[in-house]
Write a protein that holds these residues in place. Structure first.
Motif, PDB file in Angstrom:
ATOM      1  N   PRO A 287       2.943   6.917 -38.206  1.00 26.86           N
ATOM      2  CA  PRO A 287       3.872   6.442 -37.174  1.00 26.86           C
ATOM      3  C   PRO A 287       4.774   7.575 -36.685  1.00 26.86           C
ATOM      4  CG  PRO A 287       3.854   4.941 -39.046  1.00 26.86           C
ATOM      5  CD  PRO A 287       3.083   6.152 -39.464  1.00 26.86           C
ATOM      6  N   PRO A 288       5.254   7.497 -35.459  1.00 30.31           N
ATOM      7  CA  PRO A 288       6.100   8.562 -34.916  1.00 30.31           C
ATOM      8  C   PRO A 288       7.334   8.821 -35.776  1.00 30.31           C
ATOM      9  CG  PRO A 288       5.454   7.035 -33.188  1.00 30.31           C
ATOM     10  CD  PRO A 288       5.000   6.433 -34.481  1.00 30.31           C
ATOM     11  N   GLY A 289       7.554  10.089 -36.090  1.00 35.57           N
ATOM     12  CA  GLY A 289       8.748  10.481 -36.821  1.00 35.57           C
ATOM     13  C   GLY A 289       8.681  10.348 -38.323  1.00 35.57           C
ATOM     14  N   TYR A 290       7.600   9.773 -38.852  1.00 37.65           N
ATOM     15  CA  TYR A 290       7.516   9.514 -40.297  1.00 37.65           C
ATOM     16  C   TYR A 290       7.610  10.796 -41.122  1.00 37.65           C
ATOM     17  CZ  TYR A 290       5.086   8.667 -44.754  1.00 37.65           C
ATOM     18  OH  TYR A 290       4.723   8.648 -46.076  1.00 37.65           O
ATOM     19  N   LEU A 291       6.821  11.801 -40.780  1.00 41.76           N
ATOM     20  CA  LEU A 291       6.819  13.037 -41.562  1.00 41.76           C
ATOM     21  C   LEU A 291       8.152  13.765 -41.432  1.00 41.76           C
ATOM     22  CD1 LEU A 291       3.191  14.334 -40.875  1.00 41.76           C
ATOM     23  CD2 LEU A 291       4.038  13.158 -42.910  1.00 41.76           C
ATOM     24  N   ARG A 292       8.723  13.793 -40.228  1.00 37.30           N
ATOM     25  CA  ARG A 292      10.012  14.442 -40.025  1.00 37.30           C
ATOM     26  C   ARG A 292      11.097  13.747 -40.844  1.00 37.30           C
ATOM     27  NH1 ARG A 292      10.887  17.284 -35.122  1.00 37.30           N
ATOM     28  NH2 ARG A 292      13.096  17.302 -35.741  1.00 37.30           N
ATOM     29  N   PHE A 293      11.049  12.425 -40.888  1.00 38.29           N
ATOM     30  CA  PHE A 293      12.022  11.649 -41.651  1.00 38.29           C
ATOM     31  C   PHE A 293      11.958  12.013 -43.134  1.00 38.29           C
ATOM     32  CE2 PHE A 293      13.836   8.047 -43.816  1.00 38.29           C
ATOM     33  CZ  PHE A 293      14.796   7.526 -42.961  1.00 38.29           C
ATOM     34  N   LEU A 294      10.762  12.056 -43.677  1.00 32.85           N
ATOM     35  CA  LEU A 294      10.596  12.395 -45.093  1.00 32.85           C
ATOM     36  C   LEU A 294      11.082  13.804 -45.394  1.00 32.85           C
ATOM     37  CD1 LEU A 294       7.151  10.953 -46.260  1.00 32.85           C
ATOM     38  CD2 LEU A 294       9.396  10.485 -47.254  1.00 32.85           C
ATOM     39  N   ARG A 295      10.767  14.743 -44.525  1.00 32.75           N
ATOM     40  CA  ARG A 295      11.186  16.127 -44.759  1.00 32.75           C
ATOM     41  C   ARG A 295      12.700  16.270 -44.687  1.00 32.75           C
ATOM     42  NH1 ARG A 295       6.247  17.562 -41.481  1.00 32.75           N
ATOM     43  NH2 ARG A 295       4.756  18.442 -42.976  1.00 32.75           N
ATOM     44  N   SER A 296      13.340  15.465 -43.871  1.00 32.46           N
ATOM     45  CA  SER A 296      14.791  15.559 -43.711  1.00 32.46           C
ATOM     46  C   SER A 296      15.557  14.820 -44.803  1.00 32.46           C
ATOM     47  CB  SER A 296      15.210  14.996 -42.343  1.00 32.46           C
ATOM     48  OG  SER A 296      14.675  15.751 -41.292  1.00 32.46           O
ATOM     49  N   PHE A 297      15.093  13.630 -45.166  1.00 35.64           N
ATOM     50  CA  PHE A 297      15.874  12.765 -46.042  1.00 35.64           C
ATOM     51  C   PHE A 297      15.223  12.464 -47.385  1.00 35.64           C
ATOM     52  CE2 PHE A 297      16.827  11.190 -41.608  1.00 35.64           C
ATOM     53  CZ  PHE A 297      17.991  11.945 -41.468  1.00 35.64           C
ATOM     54  N   GLY A 298      13.944  12.816 -47.551  1.00 36.51           N
ATOM     55  CA  GLY A 298      13.262  12.505 -48.790  1.00 36.51           C
ATOM     56  C   GLY A 298      12.937  11.021 -48.907  1.00 36.51           C
ATOM     57  N   GLU A 299      12.366  10.652 -50.034  1.00 35.62           N
ATOM     58  CA  GLU A 299      12.037   9.243 -50.269  1.00 35.62           C
ATOM     59  C   GLU A 299      13.321   8.441 -50.494  1.00 35.62           C
ATOM     60  OE1 GLU A 299       7.894   8.723 -52.361  1.00 35.62           O
ATOM     61  OE2 GLU A 299       9.146  10.051 -53.564  1.00 35.62           O
ATOM     62  N   GLY A 300      13.276   7.165 -50.152  1.00 31.59           N
ATOM     63  CA  GLY A 300      14.453   6.329 -50.337  1.00 31.59           C
ATOM     64  C   GLY A 300      14.233   4.941 -49.779  1.00 31.59           C
TER      65      GLY A 300
ATOM     66  N   MET B  18      13.169  -1.494 -46.712  1.00 33.56           N
ATOM     67  CA  MET B  18      11.898  -0.772 -46.780  1.00 33.56           C
ATOM     68  C   MET B  18      12.031   0.501 -47.609  1.00 33.56           C
ATOM     69  SD  MET B  18       8.669  -0.372 -45.936  1.00 33.56           S
ATOM     70  CE  MET B  18       8.278  -1.429 -44.543  1.00 33.56           C
ATOM     71  N   ASN B  19      11.162   0.634 -48.604  1.00 36.16           N
ATOM     72  CA  ASN B  19      11.082   1.866 -49.376  1.00 36.16           C
ATOM     73  C   ASN B  19      10.195   2.856 -48.623  1.00 36.16           C
ATOM     74  OD1 ASN B  19      12.584   0.711 -51.546  1.00 36.16           O
ATOM     75  ND2 ASN B  19      10.723  -0.288 -52.273  1.00 36.16           N
ATOM     76  N   VAL B  20      10.782   3.956 -48.181  1.00 40.85           N
ATOM     77  CA  VAL B  20      10.042   4.994 -47.463  1.00 40.85           C
ATOM     78  C   VAL B  20       9.492   5.968 -48.499  1.00 40.85           C
ATOM     79  CG1 VAL B  20      10.167   6.810 -45.719  1.00 40.85           C
ATOM     80  CG2 VAL B  20      11.559   4.734 -45.478  1.00 40.85           C
ATOM     81  N   GLN B  21       8.168   6.066 -48.574  1.00 41.05           N
ATOM     82  CA  GLN B  21       7.538   6.820 -49.647  1.00 41.05           C
ATOM     83  C   GLN B  21       6.564   7.855 -49.105  1.00 41.05           C
ATOM     84  OE1 GLN B  21       6.401   2.889 -51.196  1.00 41.05           O
ATOM     85  NE2 GLN B  21       7.111   3.572 -53.202  1.00 41.05           N
ATOM     86  N   LEU B  22       6.246   8.815 -49.952  1.00 40.21           N
ATOM     87  CA  LEU B  22       5.238   9.807 -49.610  1.00 40.21           C
ATOM     88  C   LEU B  22       3.887   9.125 -49.409  1.00 40.21           C
ATOM     89  CD1 LEU B  22       6.298  12.476 -52.241  1.00 40.21           C
ATOM     90  CD2 LEU B  22       6.358  12.829 -49.767  1.00 40.21           C
TER      91      LEU B  22
ATOM     92  N   ARG C 268       9.549  11.457 -27.823  1.00 43.05           N
ATOM     93  CA  ARG C 268       9.968  12.466 -28.789  1.00 43.05           C
ATOM     94  C   ARG C 268       9.790  11.947 -30.210  1.00 43.05           C
ATOM     95  NH1 ARG C 268      16.574  12.765 -28.919  1.00 43.05           N
ATOM     96  NH2 ARG C 268      16.947  10.620 -29.606  1.00 43.05           N
ATOM     97  N   GLU C 269       9.711  12.887 -31.130  1.00 42.60           N
ATOM     98  CA  GLU C 269       9.518  12.555 -32.539  1.00 42.60           C
ATOM     99  C   GLU C 269      10.538  13.309 -33.352  1.00 42.60           C
ATOM    100  OE1 GLU C 269       5.889  12.711 -35.098  1.00 42.60           O
ATOM    101  OE2 GLU C 269       4.911  11.982 -33.298  1.00 42.60           O
ATOM    102  N   ASP C 270      11.561  12.598 -33.843  1.00 45.53           N
ATOM    103  CA  ASP C 270      12.528  13.210 -34.728  1.00 45.53           C
ATOM    104  C   ASP C 270      12.877  12.216 -35.832  1.00 45.53           C
ATOM    105  OD1 ASP C 270      14.171  11.357 -33.512  1.00 45.53           O
ATOM    106  OD2 ASP C 270      15.178  12.832 -32.239  1.00 45.53           O
ATOM    107  N   GLU C 271      13.911  12.555 -36.622  1.00 43.97           N
ATOM    108  CA  GLU C 271      14.254  11.701 -37.748  1.00 43.97           C
ATOM    109  C   GLU C 271      14.641  10.286 -37.307  1.00 43.97           C
ATOM    110  OE1 GLU C 271      15.480  14.572 -36.996  1.00 43.97           O
ATOM    111  OE2 GLU C 271      15.359  15.979 -38.665  1.00 43.97           O
ATOM    112  N   ALA C 272      15.386  10.207 -36.173  1.00 50.74           N
ATOM    113  CA  ALA C 272      15.838   8.898 -35.701  1.00 50.74           C
ATOM    114  C   ALA C 272      14.680   8.046 -35.203  1.00 50.74           C
ATOM    115  CB  ALA C 272      16.879   9.078 -34.594  1.00 50.74           C
ATOM    116  N   THR C 273      13.594   8.698 -34.798  1.00 49.89           N
ATOM    117  CA  THR C 273      12.456   7.956 -34.273  1.00 49.89           C
ATOM    118  C   THR C 273      11.893   7.009 -35.318  1.00 49.89           C
ATOM    119  OG1 THR C 273      11.873   9.794 -32.818  1.00 49.89           O
ATOM    120  CG2 THR C 273      10.174   8.149 -33.223  1.00 49.89           C
ATOM    121  N   TYR C 274      11.732   7.493 -36.537  1.00 49.66           N
ATOM    122  CA  TYR C 274      11.119   6.635 -37.548  1.00 49.66           C
ATOM    123  C   TYR C 274      12.042   5.485 -37.945  1.00 49.66           C
ATOM    124  CZ  TYR C 274       8.194   5.082 -41.379  1.00 49.66           C
ATOM    125  OH  TYR C 274       7.397   4.323 -42.196  1.00 49.66           O
TER     126      TYR C 274
END
Length: 248
Positions: free
Chosen positions: A27-40, A46-50, A122-128
């Motif tokens: 999904p848009p922004g998923y990888l950027r979100f993980l790189r910025s904030f880590g799992e959580g 929703m648990n955002v996981q690798l 656009r695809e950034d942290e807020a996108t996901y």
């Protein structure tokens, strides 16, 4: 988006795994979100996981979901899915690499559903974060009210559970929450008919008043913020709260 505590950076190994996984249509922004904030955990839901290509493989044999002509994937294809999140209720959010579909695998329903997403420029942290809110609307048929927050999994979080026992002239939990808000001004406050969360950067966590339970108070904090935790604990005890025996 409010961050409950400082994110835990991904390890070099995890970053390398994400780089290899970029060929998958996430999904848009998923990888950027993980790189910025880590799992959580996003908004307590929703648990955002690798990306995990292994966890759903056994489910291809369980027969948990019905599959007919309208199903987005076959039962066998469940084992090919890459899980990218789970809800606190046990539902899976996954991607099927070969069909590039975003899928919802519910714990308490019999149909796997595909989740269409609107195209984003656009695809950034807020996108996901917006994508997760859109998924919530599609799955539950309503939007979410209240502030947007994220709890990174730091690995150094601790907690204390207390009980406000009932009794004559005893404070109610909403009254206690209001007094706590006045005594310790929160950085963020979320209150519903069922609970009240008071977030504090000095704790790296929050104080949760369980209105539905009518007695439970929980303090979530980072272990390094012991001084701020001790002050709030002492205040809660002074107002009649008692630590549960398992805390001792």
């Amino acid at each position: 988006m409010y961050l409950v505590s400082r994110p835990k950076p991904l390890s070099d190994g995890n970053n390398q795994a994400l780089a290899k996984a970029e060929a998958v249509s996430f999904p848009p922004g998923y990888l950027r979100f993980l790189r910025s904030f880590g799992e959580g955990t996003y908004r307590g839901w929703m648990n955002v996981q690798l990306p995990d290509p292994e966890v759903l493989k056994p489910f291809a044999e369980y027969g948990l979901w019905e599959h007919d002509a309208d199903s987005p994937i076959t039962e066998r294809q469940i084992g090919e899915c890459v899980a990218i999140g789970t809800t606190v209720d046990g539902d899976f959010l996954a991607v099927h690499p070969r069909t590039a579909q975003l899928l919802w695998l519910p714990r308490h329903a019999e149909q796997v559903t595909a989740i269409p997403l609107q195209a984003r420029e656009r695809e950034d942290e807020a996108t996901y974060a917006s994508v997760l809110d859109e998924i919530y609307r599609q799955v539950y048929g309503c939007g979410r009210e209240g502030a947007v927050y994220y709890e990174p999994w730091t690995g150094s979080r601790d907690h204390l559970f207390l009980r406000l026992p009932p009794g004559q002239d005893q404070l109610s939990l909403p009254d206690l929450a209001g007094m706590c808000r006045a005594a310790f001004s929160p950085d963020l406050s979320i209150e519903t008919d069922y609970s009240c969360y008071l977030f504090y950067q000095t704790l790296g966590g929050y104080v949760r008043f369980n209105y539905a339970n009518k007695q439970e108070v929980a303090v979530m904090y980072e272990q390094e913020e012991i001084q701020a935790f001790a002050a709030i604990e002492q205040w809660l005890v002074s107002k009649g709260c008692e630590p549960y025996p398992e805390n001792k």
